[in-house]
Design a protein around this motif. Sequence first.
Motif, PDB file in Angstrom:
ATOM      1  N   PHE A 151       0.810  -1.213   0.000  1.00 35.21           N
ATOM      2  CA  PHE A 151       0.000   0.000   0.000  1.00 35.21           C
ATOM      3  C   PHE A 151       0.851   1.275   0.000  1.00 35.21           C
ATOM      4  N   LEU A 152       2.131   1.159   0.326  1.00 32.80           N
ATOM      5  CA  LEU A 152       3.014   2.312   0.387  1.00 32.80           C
ATOM      6  C   LEU A 152       3.977   2.291  -0.792  1.00 32.80           C
ATOM      7  N   ALA A 153       4.341   3.483  -1.250  1.00 29.84           N
ATOM      8  CA  ALA A 153       5.258   3.592  -2.385  1.00 29.84           C
ATOM      9  C   ALA A 153       6.056   4.879  -2.264  1.00 29.84           C
ATOM     10  N   ASP A 154       7.211   4.884  -2.888  1.00 31.14           N
ATOM     11  CA  ASP A 154       8.030   6.089  -2.973  1.00 31.14           C
ATOM     12  C   ASP A 154       7.342   7.062  -3.922  1.00 31.14           C
ATOM     13  N   PRO A 155       6.992   8.272  -3.479  1.00 32.73           N
ATOM     14  CA  PRO A 155       6.299   9.223  -4.356  1.00 32.73           C
ATOM     15  C   PRO A 155       7.053   9.540  -5.639  1.00 32.73           C
ATOM     16  N   ASP A 156       8.370   9.385  -5.618  1.00 36.47           N
ATOM     17  CA  ASP A 156       9.177   9.645  -6.813  1.00 36.47           C
ATOM     18  C   ASP A 156       9.720   8.358  -7.434  1.00 36.47           C
ATOM     19  N   GLY A 157       9.166   7.224  -7.028  1.00 34.37           N
ATOM     20  CA  GLY A 157       9.688   5.944  -7.476  1.00 34.37           C
ATOM     21  C   GLY A 157       9.052   5.448  -8.757  1.00 34.37           C
ATOM     22  N   GLU A 158       8.995   4.121  -8.913  1.00 40.35           N
ATOM     23  CA  GLU A 158       8.590   3.514 -10.175  1.00 40.35           C
ATOM     24  C   GLU A 158       7.147   3.816 -10.545  1.00 40.35           C
ATOM     25  N   GLN A 159       6.269   3.952  -9.557  1.00 40.34           N
ATOM     26  CA  GLN A 159       4.881   4.245  -9.899  1.00 40.34           C
ATOM     27  C   GLN A 159       4.725   5.624 -10.524  1.00 40.34           C
ATOM     28  N   ALA A 160       5.654   6.516 -10.227  1.00 43.34           N
ATOM     29  CA  ALA A 160       5.614   7.857 -10.802  1.00 43.34           C
ATOM     30  C   ALA A 160       6.430   7.966 -12.083  1.00 43.34           C
ATOM     31  N   GLN A 161       7.337   7.020 -12.310  1.00 39.11           N
ATOM     32  CA  GLN A 161       8.290   7.158 -13.405  1.00 39.11           C
ATOM     33  C   GLN A 161       8.051   6.195 -14.570  1.00 39.11           C
ATOM     34  N   GLU A 162       7.560   5.010 -14.284  1.00 38.82           N
ATOM     35  CA  GLU A 162       7.518   3.978 -15.318  1.00 38.82           C
ATOM     36  C   GLU A 162       6.190   3.991 -16.080  1.00 38.82           C
ATOM     37  N   LEU A 163       6.263   3.779 -17.376  1.00 41.19           N
ATOM     38  CA  LEU A 163       5.089   3.801 -18.237  1.00 41.19           C
ATOM     39  C   LEU A 163       4.080   2.734 -17.838  1.00 41.19           C
ATOM     40  N   ARG A 164       4.549   1.568 -17.438  1.00 41.09           N
ATOM     41  CA  ARG A 164       3.618   0.481 -17.136  1.00 41.09           C
ATOM     42  C   ARG A 164       2.690   0.841 -15.983  1.00 41.09           C
ATOM     43  N   TYR A 165       3.106   1.750 -15.101  1.00 37.76           N
ATOM     44  CA  TYR A 165       2.229   2.260 -14.055  1.00 37.76           C
ATOM     45  C   TYR A 165       1.475   3.501 -14.523  1.00 37.76           C
ATOM     46  N   ARG A 166       2.163   4.444 -15.116  1.00 35.30           N
ATOM     47  CA  ARG A 166       1.561   5.728 -15.464  1.00 35.30           C
ATOM     48  C   ARG A 166       0.420   5.584 -16.463  1.00 35.30           C
ATOM     49  N   GLN A 167       0.460   4.533 -17.293  1.00 40.08           N
ATOM     50  CA  GLN A 167      -0.591   4.377 -18.292  1.00 40.08           C
ATOM     51  C   GLN A 167      -1.925   3.944 -17.677  1.00 40.08           C
ATOM     52  N   TRP A 168      -1.882   3.479 -16.443  1.00 35.97           N
ATOM     53  CA  TRP A 168      -3.101   3.083 -15.741  1.00 35.97           C
ATOM     54  C   TRP A 168      -3.553   4.194 -14.793  1.00 35.97           C
ATOM     55  N   ALA A 169      -4.690   4.800 -15.066  1.00 31.56           N
ATOM     56  CA  ALA A 169      -5.291   5.694 -14.073  1.00 31.56           C
ATOM     57  C   ALA A 169      -5.768   4.835 -12.908  1.00 31.56           C
ATOM     58  N   PRO A 170      -5.725   5.348 -11.672  1.00 37.15           N
ATOM     59  CA  PRO A 170      -6.098   4.516 -10.522  1.00 37.15           C
ATOM     60  C   PRO A 170      -7.475   3.882 -10.638  1.00 37.15           C
ATOM     61  N   HIS A 171      -8.471   4.653 -11.104  1.00 38.30           N
ATOM     62  CA  HIS A 171      -9.818   4.093 -11.172  1.00 38.30           C
ATOM     63  C   HIS A 171      -9.916   3.011 -12.245  1.00 38.30           C
ATOM     64  N   GLU A 172      -9.125   3.128 -13.321  1.00 41.26           N
ATOM     65  CA  GLU A 172      -9.181   2.126 -14.382  1.00 41.26           C
ATOM     66  C   GLU A 172      -8.544   0.811 -13.944  1.00 41.26           C
ATOM     67  N   LEU A 173      -7.412   0.899 -13.239  1.00 42.84           N
ATOM     68  CA  LEU A 173      -6.756  -0.319 -12.784  1.00 42.84           C
ATOM     69  C   LEU A 173      -7.596  -1.020 -11.717  1.00 42.84           C
ATOM     70  N   LEU A 174      -8.216  -0.241 -10.825  1.00 40.58           N
ATOM     71  CA  LEU A 174      -9.066  -0.844  -9.802  1.00 40.58           C
ATOM     72  C   LEU A 174     -10.283  -1.504 -10.446  1.00 40.58           C
ATOM     73  N   PHE A 175     -10.887  -0.841 -11.437  1.00 44.20           N
ATOM     74  CA  PHE A 175     -12.045  -1.421 -12.126  1.00 44.20           C
ATOM     75  C   PHE A 175     -11.661  -2.726 -12.812  1.00 44.20           C
ATOM     76  N   HIS A 176     -10.521  -2.722 -13.479  1.00 44.55           N
ATOM     77  CA  HIS A 176     -10.058  -3.947 -14.131  1.00 44.55           C
ATOM     78  C   HIS A 176      -9.868  -5.071 -13.111  1.00 44.55           C
ATOM     79  N   ASP A 177      -9.255  -4.741 -11.995  1.00 49.16           N
ATOM     80  CA  ASP A 177      -8.953  -5.748 -10.984  1.00 49.16           C
ATOM     81  C   ASP A 177     -10.215  -6.296 -10.330  1.00 49.16           C
ATOM     82  N   ARG A 178     -11.155  -5.411  -9.964  1.00 52.04           N
ATOM     83  CA  ARG A 178     -12.305  -5.842  -9.193  1.00 52.04           C
ATOM     84  C   ARG A 178     -13.435  -6.409 -10.039  1.00 52.04           C
ATOM     85  N   SER A 179     -13.420  -6.181 -11.357  1.00 48.59           N
ATOM     86  CA  SER A 179     -14.492  -6.705 -12.203  1.00 48.59           C
ATOM     87  C   SER A 179     -14.128  -8.056 -12.798  1.00 48.59           C
ATOM     88  N   ARG A 180     -13.038  -8.631 -12.323  1.00 50.63           N
ATOM     89  CA  ARG A 180     -12.622  -9.979 -12.718  1.00 50.63           C
ATOM     90  C   ARG A 180     -12.351 -10.804 -11.468  1.00 50.63           C
TER      91      ARG A 180
END
Length: 436
Positions: A151-180
């Motif tokens: 649940f914790l992450a470095d604010p300047d780490g991979e979630q902020a820098q890498e495309l594989r994270y940045r391309q997912w808006a939080p609500h879209e990734l949660l919707f994908h996860d919870r609707s399957r």
Amino acid sequence: MFSAERGGRTHLMAWPHHVSLPSGESTAEVVARLAGTGQPADAADQVTGLLRREGWLEEEFADDRGVAFVVRPLRAREPAPAAEGRLDLSRYAVIRAEHGALILESPLASAEITIHRRELLAAALDPASDVAPVLGGLAGALREQLSLAGFLADPDGEQAQELRYRQWAPHELLFHDRSRLGYRGYVGDGFGGTWWGRSAGFAPEPAAPPPYPGPRVGLAVPDFADRRQGEGSYFDVAEGRRSERVHDDESPVSVDQLGELLYRTARVRRMHEEDGVEFVSSPRPSGGSVYELELYPVINRCEGLDSGFYHYDAHRHELELVQPLQHHAVRRMLRVASQGSTTGAFPQVLLVVAARVGRVMWKYEGMGYAVVLKNTGVLYHALAGTSSAMGLAGCPLGTDDAAAFTEATGRDPLVEVSVGQFIVGSSLRRRAEQGR
């Protein structure tokens, strides 16, 4: 850690369910049995650690006041993030209230955490706060679990820098996860077609929506005799399909063409009832045969039909007027369509796709809205292919204006809401090809 030693409990998970330990038997005793007799004294701790890392232990953290928070694993833990002092709540974490507690979940987390004392969360996220020392070791234990679960992450780490994270808006990734299904159990266990609405005592939504009071326009039933001979095979239609956004305004689409398009893609062929639920047959498939989607033609330019915002009555093959074209919300839907099509021009006809979500969500848990969107894609395909077969210009759009739809219809957005748009008109490309 605040677990069995401080009054909390540790449960052994049995995938995909979790079960409590036998009455009177502690986790340490069960782990000792798993480790085997004659093992070193630390064998139980080693097995406990292994079970915890692999996501087999549900743990309650408690003190003299009772349970403070519960960690329910969903899968094996990933390595804990580094840079402890710089960690903050991940942008993908979601906090919601349920039965007086706070539920923390994230599509990237290996566990779900239920917090029964809200002040603990603030103290865990800010160890330097004045509240943290008052709460003792519980705040530190919660922060440790937040970190271990992801649940914790470095604010300047991979979630902020890498495309594989940045391309997912939080609500879209949660919707994908919870609707399957994922890590949360199996179909029928709070997910899928559980018919929960019946169990909860709610009546199913009828197949036909409540009518609008405006004037009605009957549509002609097309004669398919010549269509079977002149339109070619499905292969020909699919290969010739193009998304056409520009319409031939010198010769706009006719009311008979619009009526045929609606008849071939969206009419109700027949209806039957089973166990109090009305099921529908239509030319296109739909999950659960409940057919929650409704079509609302916005008529900007159509030969033989007055302009306006209509609803297509698929049971009667009729149009019913909802609002005049000049209504501000109707004009807004047209503007969104013109922007979405990138033409800057209003289409001849805009088909607004709406969903009466109760038709689907009364039956399905956890995946109802995902079914609605999949059904919308099926309708798009039917409209696009039929438009192409008829020689019309059709194009599905990637967005819509749900707020404008609510304003124009007066429908409760929790009951019926816009989910898509499709533009259709006469084909300028076809006229140019015929003129060659």
